[in-house]
Write a protein that holds these residues in place. Structure first.
Motif, PDB file in Angstrom:
ATOM      1  N   ASP A 274       0.832  -1.200   0.000  1.00 14.12           N
ATOM      2  CA  ASP A 274       0.000   0.000   0.000  1.00 14.12           C
ATOM      3  C   ASP A 274       0.868   1.252   0.000  1.00 14.12           C
ATOM      4  O   ASP A 274       0.586   2.221  -0.722  1.00 14.12           O
ATOM      5  CB  ASP A 274      -0.902   0.015   1.243  1.00 14.12           C
ATOM      6  CG  ASP A 274      -2.042  -0.982   1.140  1.00 14.12           C
ATOM      7  OD1 ASP A 274      -2.194  -1.615   0.073  1.00 14.12           O
ATOM      8  OD2 ASP A 274      -2.787  -1.111   2.127  1.00 14.12           O
ATOM      9  N   GLN A 275       1.922   1.226   0.796  1.00 15.04           N
ATOM     10  CA  GLN A 275       2.798   2.388   0.897  1.00 15.04           C
ATOM     11  C   GLN A 275       3.529   2.640  -0.407  1.00 15.04           C
ATOM     12  O   GLN A 275       3.611   3.783  -0.877  1.00 15.04           O
ATOM     13  CB  GLN A 275       3.803   2.194   2.029  1.00 15.04           C
ATOM     14  CG  GLN A 275       4.714   3.397   2.259  1.00 15.04           C
ATOM     15  CD  GLN A 275       5.667   3.176   3.421  1.00 15.04           C
ATOM     16  OE1 GLN A 275       5.874   2.051   3.868  1.00 15.04           O
ATOM     17  NE2 GLN A 275       6.256   4.254   3.905  1.00 15.04           N
ATOM     18  N   GLU A 276       4.064   1.590  -1.018  1.00 15.08           N
ATOM     19  CA  GLU A 276       4.792   1.752  -2.276  1.00 15.08           C
ATOM     20  C   GLU A 276       3.876   2.282  -3.376  1.00 15.08           C
ATOM     21  O   GLU A 276       4.265   3.169  -4.144  1.00 15.08           O
ATOM     22  CB  GLU A 276       5.404   0.408  -2.699  1.00 15.08           C
ATOM     23  CG  GLU A 276       6.568  -0.035  -1.817  1.00 15.08           C
ATOM     24  CD  GLU A 276       7.000  -1.456  -2.111  1.00 15.08           C
ATOM     25  OE1 GLU A 276       8.152  -1.796  -1.796  1.00 15.08           O
ATOM     26  OE2 GLU A 276       6.172  -2.235  -2.648  1.00 15.08           O
ATOM     27  N   ALA A 277       2.672   1.710  -3.474  1.00 14.75           N
ATOM     28  CA  ALA A 277       1.736   2.153  -4.508  1.00 14.75           C
ATOM     29  C   ALA A 277       1.312   3.604  -4.280  1.00 14.75           C
ATOM     30  O   ALA A 277       1.197   4.382  -5.234  1.00 14.75           O
ATOM     31  CB  ALA A 277       0.507   1.243  -4.520  1.00 14.75           C
ATOM     32  N   THR A 278       1.115   3.981  -3.023  1.00 14.32           N
ATOM     33  CA  THR A 278       0.732   5.361  -2.710  1.00 14.32           C
ATOM     34  C   THR A 278       1.817   6.341  -3.111  1.00 14.32           C
ATOM     35  O   THR A 278       1.532   7.409  -3.678  1.00 14.32           O
ATOM     36  CB  THR A 278       0.432   5.498  -1.203  1.00 14.32           C
ATOM     37  OG1 THR A 278      -0.657   4.624  -0.863  1.00 14.32           O
ATOM     38  CG2 THR A 278       0.046   6.928  -0.859  1.00 14.32           C
ATOM     39  N   ILE A 279       3.060   5.989  -2.845  1.00 13.86           N
ATOM     40  CA  ILE A 279       4.184   6.868  -3.207  1.00 13.86           C
ATOM     41  C   ILE A 279       4.272   7.043  -4.718  1.00 13.86           C
ATOM     42  O   ILE A 279       4.497   8.146  -5.228  1.00 13.86           O
ATOM     43  CB  ILE A 279       5.509   6.301  -2.653  1.00 13.86           C
ATOM     44  CG1 ILE A 279       5.523   6.421  -1.128  1.00 13.86           C
ATOM     45  CG2 ILE A 279       6.707   7.037  -3.250  1.00 13.86           C
ATOM     46  CD1 ILE A 279       6.699   5.736  -0.471  1.00 13.86           C
ATOM     47  N   ILE A 280       4.083   5.955  -5.463  1.00 13.64           N
ATOM     48  CA  ILE A 280       4.118   6.041  -6.931  1.00 13.64           C
ATOM     49  C   ILE A 280       3.028   6.976  -7.433  1.00 13.64           C
ATOM     50  O   ILE A 280       3.263   7.823  -8.303  1.00 13.64           O
ATOM     51  CB  ILE A 280       3.958   4.640  -7.554  1.00 13.64           C
ATOM     52  CG1 ILE A 280       5.209   3.795  -7.280  1.00 13.64           C
ATOM     53  CG2 ILE A 280       3.709   4.745  -9.061  1.00 13.64           C
ATOM     54  CD1 ILE A 280       5.083   2.360  -7.717  1.00 13.64           C
ATOM     55  N   GLN A 282       1.616   9.394  -5.857  1.00 17.85           N
ATOM     56  CA  GLN A 282       1.894  10.772  -5.441  1.00 17.85           C
ATOM     57  C   GLN A 282       2.970  11.417  -6.302  1.00 17.85           C
ATOM     58  O   GLN A 282       2.960  12.630  -6.518  1.00 17.85           O
ATOM     59  CB  GLN A 282       2.326  10.791  -3.980  1.00 17.85           C
ATOM     60  CG  GLN A 282       1.204  10.486  -2.999  1.00 17.85           C
ATOM     61  CD  GLN A 282       1.695  10.361  -1.573  1.00 17.85           C
ATOM     62  OE1 GLN A 282       2.895  10.196  -1.320  1.00 17.85           O
ATOM     63  NE2 GLN A 282       0.775  10.424  -0.626  1.00 17.85           N
ATOM     64  N   ASN A 283       3.882  10.606  -6.823  1.00 18.62           N
ATOM     65  CA  ASN A 283       5.022  11.140  -7.560  1.00 18.62           C
ATOM     66  C   ASN A 283       4.834  11.155  -9.068  1.00 18.62           C
ATOM     67  O   ASN A 283       5.652  11.707  -9.792  1.00 18.62           O
ATOM     68  CB  ASN A 283       6.286  10.339  -7.231  1.00 18.62           C
ATOM     69  CG  ASN A 283       6.709  10.509  -5.786  1.00 18.62           C
ATOM     70  OD1 ASN A 283       6.351  11.486  -5.136  1.00 18.62           O
ATOM     71  ND2 ASN A 283       7.484   9.573  -5.276  1.00 18.62           N
ATOM     72  N   LYS A 284       3.771  10.522  -9.551  1.00 15.26           N
ATOM     73  CA  LYS A 284       3.566  10.454 -10.992  1.00 15.26           C
ATOM     74  C   LYS A 284       2.168  10.934 -11.335  1.00 15.26           C
ATOM     75  O   LYS A 284       1.291  11.048 -10.491  1.00 15.26           O
ATOM     76  CB  LYS A 284       3.754   9.016 -11.499  1.00 15.26           C
ATOM     77  CG  LYS A 284       5.193   8.518 -11.381  1.00 15.26           C
ATOM     78  CD  LYS A 284       5.324   7.155 -12.021  1.00 15.26           C
ATOM     79  CE  LYS A 284       6.759   6.655 -11.973  1.00 15.26           C
ATOM     80  NZ  LYS A 284       6.899   5.333 -12.641  1.00 15.26           N
ATOM     81  N   ASN A 285       1.972  11.180 -12.618  1.00 16.09           N
ATOM     82  CA  ASN A 285       0.648  11.557 -13.099  1.00 16.09           C
ATOM     83  C   ASN A 285      -0.288  10.353 -12.957  1.00 16.09           C
ATOM     84  O   ASN A 285      -0.067   9.299 -13.557  1.00 16.09           O
ATOM     85  CB  ASN A 285       0.721  11.981 -14.574  1.00 16.09           C
ATOM     86  CG  ASN A 285      -0.629  12.428 -15.087  1.00 16.09           C
ATOM     87  OD1 ASN A 285      -1.491  11.597 -15.388  1.00 16.09           O
ATOM     88  ND2 ASN A 285      -0.801  13.735 -15.229  1.00 16.09           N
ATOM     89  N   ILE A 286      -1.332  10.492 -12.153  1.00 16.77           N
ATOM     90  CA  ILE A 286      -2.207   9.368 -11.839  1.00 16.77           C
ATOM     91  C   ILE A 286      -2.847   8.789 -13.084  1.00 16.77           C
ATOM     92  O   ILE A 286      -2.893   7.581 -13.264  1.00 16.77           O
ATOM     93  CB  ILE A 286      -3.292   9.792 -10.833  1.00 16.77           C
ATOM     94  CG1 ILE A 286      -2.638  10.144  -9.492  1.00 16.77           C
ATOM     95  CG2 ILE A 286      -4.329   8.693 -10.643  1.00 16.77           C
ATOM     96  CD1 ILE A 286      -3.625  10.650  -8.449  1.00 16.77           C
ATOM     97  N   GLU A 287      -3.310   9.627 -13.960  1.00 17.40           N
ATOM     98  CA  GLU A 287      -3.984   9.136 -15.160  1.00 17.40           C
ATOM     99  C   GLU A 287      -3.042   8.330 -16.030  1.00 17.40           C
ATOM    100  O   GLU A 287      -3.415   7.327 -16.634  1.00 17.40           O
ATOM    101  CB  GLU A 287      -4.563  10.325 -15.941  1.00 17.40           C
ATOM    102  CG  GLU A 287      -5.685  11.059 -15.222  1.00 17.40           C
ATOM    103  CD  GLU A 287      -6.817  10.130 -14.848  1.00 17.40           C
ATOM    104  OE1 GLU A 287      -7.149   9.253 -15.656  1.00 17.40           O
ATOM    105  OE2 GLU A 287      -7.351  10.275 -13.737  1.00 17.40           O
ATOM    106  N   LYS A 288      -1.775   8.750 -16.094  1.00 21.32           N
ATOM    107  CA  LYS A 288      -0.798   8.032 -16.907  1.00 21.32           C
ATOM    108  C   LYS A 288      -0.506   6.676 -16.295  1.00 21.32           C
ATOM    109  O   LYS A 288      -0.394   5.667 -17.003  1.00 21.32           O
ATOM    110  CB  LYS A 288       0.503   8.864 -17.005  1.00 21.32           C
ATOM    111  CG  LYS A 288       1.564   8.186 -17.854  1.00 21.32           C
ATOM    112  CD  LYS A 288       2.806   9.058 -17.957  1.00 21.32           C
ATOM    113  CE  LYS A 288       3.881   8.388 -18.814  1.00 21.32           C
ATOM    114  NZ  LYS A 288       5.109   9.222 -18.898  1.00 21.32           N
ATOM    115  N   VAL A 289      -0.417   6.607 -14.971  1.00 21.96           N
ATOM    116  CA  VAL A 289      -0.105   5.359 -14.309  1.00 21.96           C
ATOM    117  C   VAL A 289      -1.244   4.348 -14.441  1.00 21.96           C
ATOM    118  O   VAL A 289      -1.015   3.168 -14.661  1.00 21.96           O
ATOM    119  CB  VAL A 289       0.167   5.621 -12.801  1.00 21.96           C
ATOM    120  CG1 VAL A 289       0.283   4.293 -12.040  1.00 21.96           C
ATOM    121  CG2 VAL A 289       1.434   6.425 -12.630  1.00 21.96           C
ATOM    122  N   LEU A 290      -2.477   4.806 -14.366  1.00 18.86           N
ATOM    123  CA  LEU A 290      -3.612   3.913 -14.313  1.00 18.86           C
ATOM    124  C   LEU A 290      -4.309   3.661 -15.636  1.00 18.86           C
ATOM    125  O   LEU A 290      -5.227   2.862 -15.708  1.00 18.86           O
ATOM    126  CB  LEU A 290      -4.644   4.442 -13.300  1.00 18.86           C
ATOM    127  CG  LEU A 290      -4.165   4.534 -11.850  1.00 18.86           C
ATOM    128  CD1 LEU A 290      -5.290   5.072 -10.975  1.00 18.86           C
ATOM    129  CD2 LEU A 290      -3.710   3.174 -11.344  1.00 18.86           C
TER     130      LEU A 290
END
Length: 291
Positions: A274-280, A282-290
């Motif tokens: 959960d922590q690792e995914a949350t950090i990613i 927070q640090n990247k564009n959410i729409e691009k990641v998902l």
């Protein structure tokens, strides 16, 4: 019928099947405090057996917990990401993805007070063991599953090894799973997906003991039925309790985190906490990641 509607119908069907398998048995409890008197009345001729996952412990990561995984939304997420993003849809890769979650995540006790209940039983010479559905031996990302299970329980303060001072027992009269038979190891019965009633029965036969009573806790009614039926055949009084405490734990799944975790584990066979995914996120564009 379009793909989205098919996935929706499949998700609803699988969710209904999950509800059927987990439908509460007659003795349903949400906390071990509800059966404190049962523990108090147990004596040295009693065998107390605990399931492990969702009965003693749960994943720390919210989206890896059964309460989410068995929900309709959890089923839909897995179906959607598996069909859209799986690079290697083979049985071997499915096993690798499944074990990636277990190999990476940490666990926590559902009810810390259960440590005291178990310790009190052991002090009074009541025989206490665990019975988990998991398969012993080497898994995809775990070298020795039975030792891995023993260690993370011990780290949480639970050790079942004192009740029976015996060497590891392999039950080669039962069915194999992934080339491994069920095993008794340091107080833990690894059932290798055999019916738990049959495994407990085989254990009693091997050590040559007939307890005056068996008390069994599991979150799954299907396993409870096999234990109740087996003990009835053996003429052993049995009290079985369906433990539902794991489904009442606090915490709300962040859907963005869950989507990223599921996509990542399916694509790379690596679990993000959960922590690792949350950090990613927070640090990247959410729409691009998902997307």
């Amino acid at each position: 019928m379009c793909m989205k509607k098919r996935l929706l119908l499949l998700g609803v069907f699988l969710g209904a099947m999950g509800l059927w398998f987990y439908w509460p048995s007659e003795n349903k409890i949400d906390s071990y405090d509800q059966v404190a008197s049962v523990f108090t009345q147990a004596d040295e001729d009693t065998l107390v057996v605990f399931d492990v996952d969702d009965t003693l412990i749960v994943h720390r990561d919210l989206s890896a917990r059964s309460a989410f995984a068995e929900s309709v939304e959890g089923w839909m997420y897995r179906i959607y990401y598996w069909f859209l993003y799986s690079p290697h849809r083979t049985k071997a890769y499915e096993n690798k993805v499944f074990h990636a979650v277990f190999a990476k995540t940490q666990f926590q006790l559902i009810e810390p007070k259960v440590i005291d209940y178990i310790a009190d039983l052991q002090k009074r010479s009541v025989k206490v063991i665990a019975c988990t559905a998991m398969t012993p031996g080497k898994l995809e990302m775990i070298e020795k599953a039975e030792e891995w299970r023993y260690q993370h329980l011990a780290e949480l303060g639970i050790d079942f090894s004192s009740s029976f001072n015996v060497e590891p027992i392999v039950f080669d009269n039962l069915k194999k799973r992934r080339d491994n038979y069920p095993m008794f190891y340091k107080g833990i019965l690894c059932a290798a997906r055999n019916p738990k009633g049959k495994v407990i029965g085989a254990f009693l036969d091997r050590i040559g003991w007939k307890p005056k009573k068996v008390i069994f806790f599991d979150d799954m009614s299907g396993f409870i039925a096999t234990v109740r039926d087996e003990m009835k055949e053996r003429g052993i009084p049995c009290e079985c309790y369906q433990y539902c405490g794991a489904h009442h734990m606090p915490g709300t799944v962040d859907r963005r985190v869950a989507r990223l975790q599921l996509r990542h584990v399916i694509e790379h066979a690596e679990w993000l906490t959960d922590q690792e995914a949350t950090i990613i996120l927070q640090n990247k564009n959410i729409e691009k990641v998902l997307r």
